[in-house]
Write a protein that holds these residues in place. Structure first.
Motif, PDB file in Angstrom:
ATOM      1  N   TYR A 155       0.833  -1.209   0.000  1.00 61.51           N
ATOM      2  CA  TYR A 155       0.000   0.000   0.000  1.00 61.51           C
ATOM      3  C   TYR A 155       0.870   1.263   0.000  1.00 61.51           C
ATOM      4  CZ  TYR A 155      -3.866  -3.135   1.081  1.00 61.51           C
ATOM      5  OH  TYR A 155      -4.787  -4.145   1.016  1.00 61.51           O
ATOM      6  N   PHE A 156       1.950   1.228   0.797  1.00 61.78           N
ATOM      7  CA  PHE A 156       2.870   2.378   0.796  1.00 61.78           C
ATOM      8  C   PHE A 156       3.482   2.561  -0.593  1.00 61.78           C
ATOM      9  CE2 PHE A 156       2.971   1.551   5.414  1.00 61.78           C
ATOM     10  CZ  PHE A 156       2.751   2.841   5.875  1.00 61.78           C
ATOM     11  N   ALA A 157       3.841   1.434  -1.221  1.00 56.89           N
ATOM     12  CA  ALA A 157       4.476   1.517  -2.541  1.00 56.89           C
ATOM     13  C   ALA A 157       3.520   2.136  -3.566  1.00 56.89           C
ATOM     14  CB  ALA A 157       4.914   0.129  -2.992  1.00 56.89           C
ATOM     15  N   MET A 158       2.236   1.869  -3.426  1.00 53.10           N
ATOM     16  CA  MET A 158       1.260   2.478  -4.334  1.00 53.10           C
ATOM     17  C   MET A 158       1.276   4.003  -4.185  1.00 53.10           C
ATOM     18  SD  MET A 158      -0.505   0.239  -6.151  1.00 53.10           S
ATOM     19  CE  MET A 158      -2.157   0.834  -6.451  1.00 53.10           C
ATOM     20  N   VAL A 159       1.301   4.471  -2.943  1.00 53.74           N
ATOM     21  CA  VAL A 159       1.326   5.925  -2.695  1.00 53.74           C
ATOM     22  C   VAL A 159       2.613   6.524  -3.266  1.00 53.74           C
ATOM     23  CG1 VAL A 159       1.392   7.705  -0.898  1.00 53.74           C
ATOM     24  CG2 VAL A 159      -0.115   5.716  -0.635  1.00 53.74           C
ATOM     25  N   ILE A 160       3.729   5.823  -3.070  1.00 50.44           N
ATOM     26  CA  ILE A 160       5.011   6.341  -3.557  1.00 50.44           C
ATOM     27  C   ILE A 160       5.036   6.364  -5.089  1.00 50.44           C
ATOM     28  CG2 ILE A 160       7.510   5.931  -3.586  1.00 50.44           C
ATOM     29  CD1 ILE A 160       7.091   4.706  -0.728  1.00 50.44           C
ATOM     30  N   SER A 161       4.407   5.391  -5.724  1.00 50.80           N
ATOM     31  CA  SER A 161       4.326   5.408  -7.184  1.00 50.80           C
ATOM     32  C   SER A 161       3.512   6.613  -7.654  1.00 50.80           C
ATOM     33  CB  SER A 161       3.685   4.116  -7.709  1.00 50.80           C
ATOM     34  OG  SER A 161       4.544   3.031  -7.482  1.00 50.80           O
ATOM     35  N   LEU A 162       2.466   6.956  -6.899  1.00 48.77           N
ATOM     36  CA  LEU A 162       1.682   8.155  -7.237  1.00 48.77           C
ATOM     37  C   LEU A 162       2.561   9.411  -7.128  1.00 48.77           C
ATOM     38  CD1 LEU A 162      -1.757   7.492  -5.474  1.00 48.77           C
ATOM     39  CD2 LEU A 162      -1.349   7.735  -7.934  1.00 48.77           C
ATOM     40  N   ILE A 163       3.384   9.468  -6.086  1.00 51.65           N
ATOM     41  CA  ILE A 163       4.270  10.631  -5.897  1.00 51.65           C
ATOM     42  C   ILE A 163       5.266  10.718  -7.062  1.00 51.65           C
ATOM     43  CG2 ILE A 163       6.122  11.573  -4.443  1.00 51.65           C
ATOM     44  CD1 ILE A 163       4.586  10.387  -2.022  1.00 51.65           C
ATOM     45  N   ASN A 164       5.844   9.573  -7.433  1.00 52.33           N
ATOM     46  CA  ASN A 164       6.787   9.570  -8.563  1.00 52.33           C
ATOM     47  C   ASN A 164       6.092   9.994  -9.857  1.00 52.33           C
ATOM     48  OD1 ASN A 164       8.528   6.670  -7.285  1.00 52.33           O
ATOM     49  ND2 ASN A 164       9.035   8.809  -7.080  1.00 52.33           N
ATOM     50  N   THR A 165       4.834   9.604 -10.014  1.00 54.45           N
ATOM     51  CA  THR A 165       4.073   9.999 -11.199  1.00 54.45           C
ATOM     52  C   THR A 165       3.877  11.516 -11.220  1.00 54.45           C
ATOM     53  OG1 THR A 165       2.918   7.894 -11.096  1.00 54.45           O
ATOM     54  CG2 THR A 165       1.934   9.590 -12.486  1.00 54.45           C
ATOM     55  N   TRP A 166       3.563  12.066 -10.063  1.00 56.73           N
ATOM     56  CA  TRP A 166       3.379  13.510  -9.949  1.00 56.73           C
ATOM     57  C   TRP A 166       4.676  14.249 -10.304  1.00 56.73           C
ATOM     58  CZ3 TRP A 166      -0.048  16.961 -10.422  1.00 56.73           C
ATOM     59  CH2 TRP A 166       0.053  18.227  -9.851  1.00 56.73           C
ATOM     60  N   ASP A 167       5.796  13.732  -9.806  1.00 51.77           N
ATOM     61  CA  ASP A 167       7.104  14.325 -10.137  1.00 51.77           C
ATOM     62  C   ASP A 167       7.335  14.310 -11.645  1.00 51.77           C
ATOM     63  OD1 ASP A 167       7.678  14.635  -7.454  1.00 51.77           O
ATOM     64  OD2 ASP A 167       8.825  12.764  -7.321  1.00 51.77           O
ATOM     65  N   ALA A 168       6.985  13.181 -12.267  1.00 48.96           N
ATOM     66  CA  ALA A 168       7.222  13.045 -13.716  1.00 48.96           C
ATOM     67  C   ALA A 168       6.345  14.027 -14.497  1.00 48.96           C
ATOM     68  CB  ALA A 168       6.952  11.608 -14.158  1.00 48.96           C
ATOM     69  N   ILE A 169       5.139  14.276 -14.001  1.00 44.47           N
ATOM     70  CA  ILE A 169       4.243  15.239 -14.679  1.00 44.47           C
ATOM     71  C   ILE A 169       4.795  16.659 -14.523  1.00 44.47           C
ATOM     72  CG2 ILE A 169       1.932  16.273 -14.591  1.00 44.47           C
ATOM     73  CD1 ILE A 169       0.901  13.455 -13.770  1.00 44.47           C
ATOM     74  N   LEU A 170       5.238  16.991 -13.302  1.00 43.45           N
ATOM     75  CA  LEU A 170       5.767  18.347 -13.056  1.00 43.45           C
ATOM     76  C   LEU A 170       7.028  18.620 -13.866  1.00 43.45           C
ATOM     77  CD1 LEU A 170       5.414  18.776  -9.174  1.00 43.45           C
ATOM     78  CD2 LEU A 170       3.917  19.651 -10.979  1.00 43.45           C
ATOM     79  N   ALA A 171       7.680  17.553 -14.323  1.00 42.25           N
ATOM     80  CA  ALA A 171       8.941  17.723 -15.056  1.00 42.25           C
ATOM     81  C   ALA A 171       8.736  18.154 -16.508  1.00 42.25           C
ATOM     82  CB  ALA A 171       9.737  16.420 -15.011  1.00 42.25           C
ATOM     83  N   PHE A 172       7.484  18.231 -16.957  1.00 42.70           N
ATOM     84  CA  PHE A 172       7.251  18.756 -18.314  1.00 42.70           C
ATOM     85  C   PHE A 172       7.325  20.278 -18.248  1.00 42.70           C
ATOM     86  CE2 PHE A 172       5.538  14.509 -18.755  1.00 42.70           C
ATOM     87  CZ  PHE A 172       6.013  14.136 -20.005  1.00 42.70           C
ATOM     88  N   HIS A 173       8.517  20.764 -18.113  1.00 43.97           N
ATOM     89  CA  HIS A 173       8.718  22.174 -17.795  1.00 43.97           C
ATOM     90  C   HIS A 173       9.969  22.682 -18.505  1.00 43.97           C
ATOM     91  CE1 HIS A 173      10.044  25.600 -15.317  1.00 43.97           C
ATOM     92  NE2 HIS A 173       8.763  25.756 -15.017  1.00 43.97           N
ATOM     93  N   SER A 174       9.921  23.924 -18.876  1.00 48.41           N
ATOM     94  CA  SER A 174      11.122  24.575 -19.392  1.00 48.41           C
ATOM     95  C   SER A 174      11.190  25.949 -18.729  1.00 48.41           C
ATOM     96  CB  SER A 174      11.025  24.725 -20.912  1.00 48.41           C
ATOM     97  OG  SER A 174      10.160  25.810 -21.219  1.00 48.41           O
ATOM     98  N   PRO A 175      12.290  26.672 -18.889  1.00 52.74           N
ATOM     99  CA  PRO A 175      12.328  28.010 -18.263  1.00 52.74           C
ATOM    100  C   PRO A 175      11.191  28.910 -18.749  1.00 52.74           C
ATOM    101  CG  PRO A 175      14.542  27.327 -18.904  1.00 52.74           C
ATOM    102  CD  PRO A 175      13.611  26.283 -19.436  1.00 52.74           C
ATOM    103  N   GLU A 176      10.635  28.598 -19.963  1.00 51.19           N
ATOM    104  CA  GLU A 176       9.555  29.450 -20.489  1.00 51.19           C
ATOM    105  C   GLU A 176       8.158  28.902 -20.199  1.00 51.19           C
ATOM    106  OE1 GLU A 176      12.131  28.671 -23.035  1.00 51.19           O
ATOM    107  OE2 GLU A 176      13.127  30.347 -22.072  1.00 51.19           O
ATOM    108  N   GLY A 177       8.034  27.701 -19.763  1.00 50.10           N
ATOM    109  CA  GLY A 177       6.715  27.099 -19.530  1.00 50.10           C
ATOM    110  C   GLY A 177       6.771  25.610 -19.775  1.00 50.10           C
ATOM    111  N   PHE A 178       5.927  25.136 -20.744  1.00 47.78           N
ATOM    112  CA  PHE A 178       5.930  23.713 -21.043  1.00 47.78           C
ATOM    113  C   PHE A 178       7.198  23.333 -21.793  1.00 47.78           C
ATOM    114  CE2 PHE A 178       5.107  20.249 -24.039  1.00 47.78           C
ATOM    115  CZ  PHE A 178       4.677  19.253 -23.171  1.00 47.78           C
ATOM    116  N   GLY A 179       7.779  22.197 -21.451  1.00 49.32           N
ATOM    117  CA  GLY A 179       8.974  21.711 -22.139  1.00 49.32           C
ATOM    118  C   GLY A 179       9.044  20.199 -22.082  1.00 49.32           C
ATOM    119  N   PHE A 180       9.889  19.659 -22.957  1.00 47.77           N
ATOM    120  CA  PHE A 180       9.935  18.202 -23.081  1.00 47.77           C
ATOM    121  C   PHE A 180      11.310  17.798 -23.605  1.00 47.77           C
ATOM    122  CE2 PHE A 180       8.661  14.640 -26.134  1.00 47.77           C
ATOM    123  CZ  PHE A 180       8.749  13.651 -25.156  1.00 47.77           C
TER     124      PHE A 180
END
Ligand code: FES
Length: 268
Positions: A155-180
Motif C-alpha cells: 500500500y505504501f508503494a502504491m502511494v510512492i508510485s503516485l508521488i513519482n508519477t506527480w514528479d514526472a508530470i511536473l517535469a514537463f517544464h522549461s524556463p519558459e513554460g511547457f517543455g519536453f
C-alpha cells in the motif's frame, strides 16, 4: 528447502551421497550474478542517497526518484513538492519518508526474497544443492516473520508510485513554460516500469482476485485479475528492470544537474 529441522513427519532421510551435489552445470552462476547485481545497485544507491546534491534540475524541474519527496530543510525549496518536515542532518536521507518503505517493500518482495535467500544466505543456493546452513527456521519466527507484512508495504508503494508519477508530470517544464526533453522520457519510462512492478506484486494479485468463491459473479475483478496475473509472471524481470530504470533516471538527473551533460530537448 526442507532440512532435518523442518522435515515433514514420515519423510525419508537424504540418500547417503558423499558429493555435496550431483549437479554438473554452472548452478552457481545465477546466485553469483545476483550478488554482483544487487551489491552494485545497493552500493550506488547508498552513495547517491547520502550525497545530498545533484538531485534537482532547476531549468526543467527534473527530480531524481531517490530524493522524492524531498522533505528535509536542506532540500532546494522548488524540489520539495510536499513540504519540508525534517532537519537536514547528514544521516537523514532527503527522502526519509519514502525510502524506508521502498526498502522494506523490496526486501519483503517474494522475488527478492528468493534472490537473496539463495545468493546471500545460500539457503539453498540452487535446486538440488544443499543448504549453506545446518537448520532452517522458515518465516514463522522473528526476524523473518516480518516478511509476512509485505502486503502492507504494498500500500505504501502504491502511494510512492503516485508521488513519482506527480514528479514526472511536473517535469514537463522549461524556463519558459511547457517543455519536453530526453529527461522526461527517462523519468516517464521509470514511472511506467515502477507501476508495472508494483501492480505485478503477488499481494496486489491477491487483493484483486483473492477471497472470491467464484469469478463468474465478479467479471470486473476477474478481468483485472487476468491483467495482473499477466504482469505477475513477469515479476522477476520487472524487479530487475526497475532497478535499472531507477538507477538510469537518477544518473541522468545527476549528470544534468552537475553540468556533465546537457539535456536533449525536443520542445524547449
Ligand atoms: Fe514482489 Fe510484492 S511480491 S513486490
Amino acid at each position: 528447502m526442507t532440512s532435518s529441522a523442518t522435515k515433514p513427519r514420515g519423510a525419508r532421510a537424504r540418500a547417503a551421497i558423499a558429493a555435496k551435489t550431483l549437479r554438473t552445470d554452472r548452478w552457481w552462476l545465477a546466485p553469483l550474478i545476483t550478488v554482483i547485481g544487487l551489491g552494485a545497485w545497493v552500493t550506488y544507491a547508498t552513495v547517491r542517497v547520502f550525497m545530498h546534491k545533484w538531485y534537482w534540475v532547476e531549468d526543467y524541474h527534473y527530480l531524481t526518484p531517490f530524493y522524492s519527496p524531498c522533505v528535509t530543510d536542506r532540500c532546494i525549496p522548488e524540489a520539495s513538492h510536499f513540504g519540508q518536515y525534517l532537519p537536514g542532518w547528514w544521516i537523514i536521507p532527503d527522502a526519509a519518508f519514502t525510502l524506508p518503505f521502498l526498502l522494506l517493500f523490496r526486501l519483503t518482495c517474494y522475488y527478492y526474497r528468493k534472490a537473496y535467500y539463495r545468493s546471500f544466505w545460500l539457503s539453498p543456493p540452487a535446486c538440488a544443492v544443499p543448504d549453506g546452513h545446518a537448520s532452517y527456521g522458515g518465516e514463522t519466527r522473528f526476524p523473518l516473520i516480518v516478511q509476512n507484512s509485505h502486503r502492507y508495504f504494498f500500500y505504501f508503494a502504491m502511494v510512492i508510485s503516485l508521488i513519482n508519477t506527480w514528479d514526472a508530470i511536473l517535469a514537463f517544464h522549461s524556463p519558459e513554460g511547457f517543455g519536453f526533453g530526453l529527461g522526461n522520457l527517462i523519468l516517464l519510462g521509470n514511472v511506467i516500469m515502477l507501476w508495472a512492478y508494483t501492480i505485478s506484486c503477488h499481494s496486489c494479485r491477491h487483493i484483486i482476485g483473492g477471497r472470491l468463491k467464484n469469478f463468474s459473479k465478479h467479471p470486473v475483478r476477474y478481468r483485472a485479475w487476468g491483467y495482473v496475473s499477466w504482469l505477475n509472471v513477469r515479476h522477476m524481470q520487472l524487479a530487475w528492470i526497475t532497478l535499472g530504470t531507477l538507477a538510469l533516471a537518477d544518473f541522468y538527473v545527476m549528470s544534468v544537474a552537475a553540468g556533465w551533460i546537457s539535456d536533449l530537448r525536443f520542445i524547449n
